[in-house]
Motif scaffolding. Structure first.
Motif, PDB file in Angstrom:
ATOM      1  N   GLY A   1      43.498  36.504  38.925  1.00 29.98           N
ATOM      2  CA  GLY A   1      43.672  36.246  40.352  1.00 29.98           C
ATOM      3  C   GLY A   1      44.665  37.220  40.964  1.00 29.98           C
ATOM      4  N   VAL A   2      45.791  37.450  40.260  1.00 27.06           N
ATOM      5  CA  VAL A   2      46.808  38.373  40.767  1.00 27.06           C
ATOM      6  C   VAL A   2      46.222  39.779  40.851  1.00 27.06           C
ATOM      7  CG1 VAL A   2      48.993  39.491  40.205  1.00 27.06           C
ATOM      8  CG2 VAL A   2      48.775  37.016  39.970  1.00 27.06           C
ATOM      9  N   LEU A   3      45.537  40.190  39.770  1.00 29.58           N
ATOM     10  CA  LEU A   3      44.962  41.534  39.762  1.00 29.58           C
ATOM     11  C   LEU A   3      43.922  41.699  40.864  1.00 29.58           C
ATOM     12  CD1 LEU A   3      44.551  42.332  35.954  1.00 29.58           C
ATOM     13  CD2 LEU A   3      46.291  43.128  37.566  1.00 29.58           C
ATOM     14  N   SER A   4      43.041  40.695  41.009  1.00 31.71           N
ATOM     15  CA  SER A   4      41.959  40.873  41.980  1.00 31.71           C
ATOM     16  C   SER A   4      42.481  40.828  43.403  1.00 31.71           C
ATOM     17  CB  SER A   4      40.853  39.839  41.762  1.00 31.71           C
ATOM     18  OG  SER A   4      41.361  38.557  41.955  1.00 31.71           O
TER      19      SER A   4
ATOM     20  N   ILE B   1      44.643  33.076  31.886  1.00 33.79           N
ATOM     21  CA  ILE B   1      43.770  34.224  32.139  1.00 33.79           C
ATOM     22  C   ILE B   1      43.406  34.270  33.623  1.00 33.79           C
ATOM     23  CG2 ILE B   1      41.552  35.305  31.610  1.00 33.79           C
ATOM     24  CD1 ILE B   1      41.730  33.984  28.834  1.00 33.79           C
ATOM     25  N   GLY B   2      43.134  33.090  34.197  1.00 35.26           N
ATOM     26  CA  GLY B   2      42.767  33.015  35.609  1.00 35.26           C
ATOM     27  C   GLY B   2      43.889  33.521  36.507  1.00 35.26           C
TER      28      GLY B   2
ATOM     29  N   ILE C   1      44.259  31.521  43.169  1.00 34.58           N
ATOM     30  CA  ILE C   1      45.348  32.492  43.320  1.00 34.58           C
ATOM     31  C   ILE C   1      44.988  33.526  44.391  1.00 34.58           C
ATOM     32  CG2 ILE C   1      46.651  34.304  42.142  1.00 34.58           C
ATOM     33  CD1 ILE C   1      47.472  31.761  40.966  1.00 34.58           C
ATOM     34  N   ALA C   2      43.782  34.065  44.294  1.00 34.55           N
ATOM     35  CA  ALA C   2      43.383  35.106  45.236  1.00 34.55           C
ATOM     36  C   ALA C   2      43.289  34.558  46.659  1.00 34.55           C
ATOM     37  CB  ALA C   2      42.052  35.717  44.804  1.00 34.55           C
ATOM     38  N   MET C   3      42.667  33.375  46.804  1.00 34.29           N
ATOM     39  CA  MET C   3      42.526  32.758  48.127  1.00 34.29           C
ATOM     40  C   MET C   3      43.891  32.511  48.747  1.00 34.29           C
ATOM     41  SD  MET C   3      39.375  32.103  48.944  1.00 34.29           S
ATOM     42  CE  MET C   3      37.893  32.453  48.067  1.00 34.29           C
TER      43      MET C   3
END
Ligand code: ADP
Ligand code: MG
Lengths: 406, 251
Positions: free
Chosen positions: A350-353, A345-346, A36-38
């Protein structure tokens, strides 16, 4: 067999060993969060690059009135220009791959506002200069087709000109400037565009209707250049070919004769940038993919350890009547539940980070629903894929050997 | 007399270990009738567990015939054997084999979860009934590791009888228990046997075998002797004679 019972059995079993369940999930949590973050950061960066390229006007073509030479062409040397306004009209009418066309006439001169004066370039162009250069106004508005028809004495100022004549931060719309002793009414200020590839300040410009500049300032029947835009970035080379053919016909060049004009495109820049973005996206996708696979292997690892560790439990279940398929289903449901929960949870993580990174580093991020769906489907698929082998192994255990296992 | 519950003929089991063969059973023929209480005895390695595993449908014989409640199990596949274990058999092991971190009630419920016919409430009721029968209804919510050895074995017996089996098979059920607890467990088996359940148990202790009605002696994979127990002991009468040890965990 009642699947609800197996689900109940699976959940009891997961709840019985919360630490193991959590550790199993951790791989997927990290994997999905990374994906998600990538993707958020990658898409954000890729969007930013695309916007910058679009700002250059990737679809843009420029026709210069000279044959190209070894040393390149020189915009200024316009004395023998043979490009005309009707060339532009013909391109507009006869080249299907071309969307907008404007002839350009260019005058370098002093502009005066009150006691301030500034030497700059005055561009004469049609109102579609906005679309061709992809260059909107920051305030005010562009001149119109009727301004063009009437050769109205109106103009737009680039940021640099506006700042030098009126000071930073003021909006000089409605004011008048003198260009070669003619009053021009300021109807807009262009958005800042910064430097071009050569390092020239693109904001050091005044833009006015083509007819006004041609008749009242330059006094020429020719155009210094023709700017055009293709209907899409992929149509740029087609447009270039069409323009070349049309102008050769119009300029009555015989088949062996060299072009007496040059068509330049920004395709090279665009394709380089495009390749860069693609490479970056690929790089990020592979990093994300690797973390997901590592997460999956983590699940498999712990499921395998758990099959060994739970050999006796499996033996007990089989002794009281669990079939191989019951044990298989139980282990699969456990793996799937873990990867689902880990996936959710991931995603949150991912969205938060990525939002955190975006806030701290001021990076643009784009969290698309597709990437969330993709990450979740991946997590589930990995749950099934990596859960299958250990589950199969558990289901094929011999009950007596399983019971004897210490 | 009614048809036998268990009927084996010329049962042979050979374990192959590479090119080395272990003849664990060398032709066992035996019939066990409904309501019987049989103790199988014999030296270590004489094939008692191998026999019990085959009778318990956990393993298949190399050759020979086995009818369980009139059903020929020699042609059955893994799944059908699992069904038989669930519906017709109850197994009690020397090492209790309860699920860890699981309450007594959930342990007893386990066989019912693998047979779909009952609702959650019915399962609970059945499991409580079985726990009651072994005198552990008040420990239903305790986890298996919170129970003493004797209590764990009683939970295991409750689990073995929860699905109304035709026979309960117990392989050295008192092997890990002290004398008094062993007799308590035998008391439960005798009670269940009086209620009409067939019990087959393995033991190498003579004292324990005397609680059964019939003794079968195994020797080197063969039956060497079958005898009715003459002075059969009644566990409930024996219990008061055994002193309660101070440090015992039983309550
Ligand atoms: N899985 C096995 N593989 C090989 N040999 C075995 C296996 N199980 C039992 N045996 C052998 O079979 C014989 C009978 O064993 P078992 O039935 O466990 O005896 P008992 O329960 O009477 O002590 C022993 O010699 C034992 O070593
Ligand atoms: Mg044994």
């Amino acid at each position: 067999m009642n699947i609800l019972n197996i689900i109940k059995i699976s959940y009891r079993s997961l709840g019985r060993n919360k630490l193991r369940s959590f550790l199993t999930m951790l791989g997927i949590i990290i994997g999905v969060a990374a994906v998600i973050a990538m993707l958020a950061i990658g898409q954000g960066a890729s969007n930013a690059v695309k916007q910058q390229i679009a700002g250059l006007g990737t679809n843009m073509l420029i026709v210069f009135p000279f044959a190209s030479t070894q040393g390149g062409v020189h915009f200024q040397a316009g004395t023998t220009s043979r490009l005309t306004q009707s060339d532009a009209t013909a391109i507009q009418e006869q080249c299907p791959a071309v969307e907008y066309v404007t002839p350009i006439v260019r005058v370098v001169t002093q502009v005066i506002a009150g006691t301030q004066n500034w030497r700059t370039i005055v561009f004469g162009a049609y109102p579609n200069y906005e679309e061709i250069r992809n260059w909107p106004v920051q305030s005010g508005s562009y001149f119109t087709d009727s301004d063009e028809r009437d050769a109205a004495k109106v103009c737009l100022l680039g940021q640099t000109v506006a700042e030098n004549l009126f000071g930073a931060g003021t909006v000089p719309i409605g004011e008048t400037i003198q260009i070669r002793n003619l009053p021009f009414k300021i109807i807009g200020v262009l958005a800042p565009k910064g430097q071009n590839a050569n390092g020239d300040d693109q904001d050091d410009i005044v833009v006015a209707p083509f007819s006004t500049v041609q008749q009242k300032l330059a006094g020429t029947i020719y155009a210094n250049a023709i700017f055009a835009s293709a209907i899409s970035s992929s149509a740029v080379s087609t447009a270039s070919d069409e323009i070349t053919q049309l102008l050769r016909d119009r300029h009555k060049l015989t088949s062996g004769a060299p072009n007496d004009f040059t068509v330049r495109t920004q395709t090279e820049i665009a394709s380089t940038a495009d390749a860069t973005t693609k490479t970056m996206t690929l790089l990020l996708a592979s990093i994300a993919g690797i973390s997901l696979i590592v997460g999956g292997i983590g699940i498999m690892n712990i499921m395998l350890v758990s099959v060994t560790e739970r050999t006796r439990e499996i033996g007990i279940r089989m002794a009281v009547g669990a079939r191989g398929s019951d044990v298989l289903t139980q282990f699969l449901i456990e793996a799937l539940s873990l990867s689902f929960a880990g996936g959710i949870i991931g995603i949150v993580l991912g969205v938060l980070s990525s939002q955190f990174v975006s806030n701290i580093q001021k990076w643009p991020i784009v969290i698309s629903p597709e990437s969330i769906v993709l990450a979740f489907i991946f997590a589930a698929a990995i749950g099934i894929f990596f859960g299958w082998y250990p589950a199969r192994k558990a289901a094929n255990l011999n009950p007596i050997e399983a019971l004897r296992y210490e | 007399m009614a048809d036998p519950i268990i009927s084996v003929k010329h049962l042979v089991k050979i374990y192959k270990m590479g090119d080395f063969e272990v003849h664990a059973l060398r032709g066992i023929s035996l019939e066990i009738n409904p309501r019987e209480f049989v103790a199988i005895m014999g030296a270590s390695g004489s094939g008692k567990s191998t026999f019990m595993n085959i009778v318990g449908c956990l393993d298949i014989p190399t050759s020979g015939e086995y009818l369980l409640d009139g059903i020929d199990i020699s042609k059955m596949d893994r799944d059908e054997l699992a069904r038989l274990r669930n519906k017709k058999l109850g197994f009690v092991f020397q090492s209790f084999n309860l699920l860890s971190r699981t309450t007594a009630l959930e342990n007893v419920e386990l066989p019912l979860l693998y047979s779909n016919s009952r609702s959650a409430a019915q399962r609970r009721e059945k499991a409580m009934e079985a726990l009651n029968a072994v005198g552990l209804a008040d420990r239903a919510g305790h986890y298996s590791n919170q129970l003493s050895g004797g209590q764990q074995q009683r939970v295991a017996i409750a689990r073995s009888l929860v699905n109304d089996p035709v026979v309960i098979l117990a392989d050295e059920p008192t092997g890990n228990l002290d004398t008094r607890t062993s007799v308590e467990v035998m008391e439960i088996f005798q009670k269940l046997n009086e209620r009409g359940i067939t019990v087959v148990l393995v033991t190498h202790e003579l004292d324990i075998a005397r609680f059964a009605g019939k003794n079968v002696l195994f020797k080197d994979g063969k039956i060497s002797r079958i005898a009715m127990v003459e002075d059969r002991k009644i566990a409930s009468e024996e219990l008061p004679k055994i002193p309660v040890l101070e440090d015992e965990m039983e309550s």
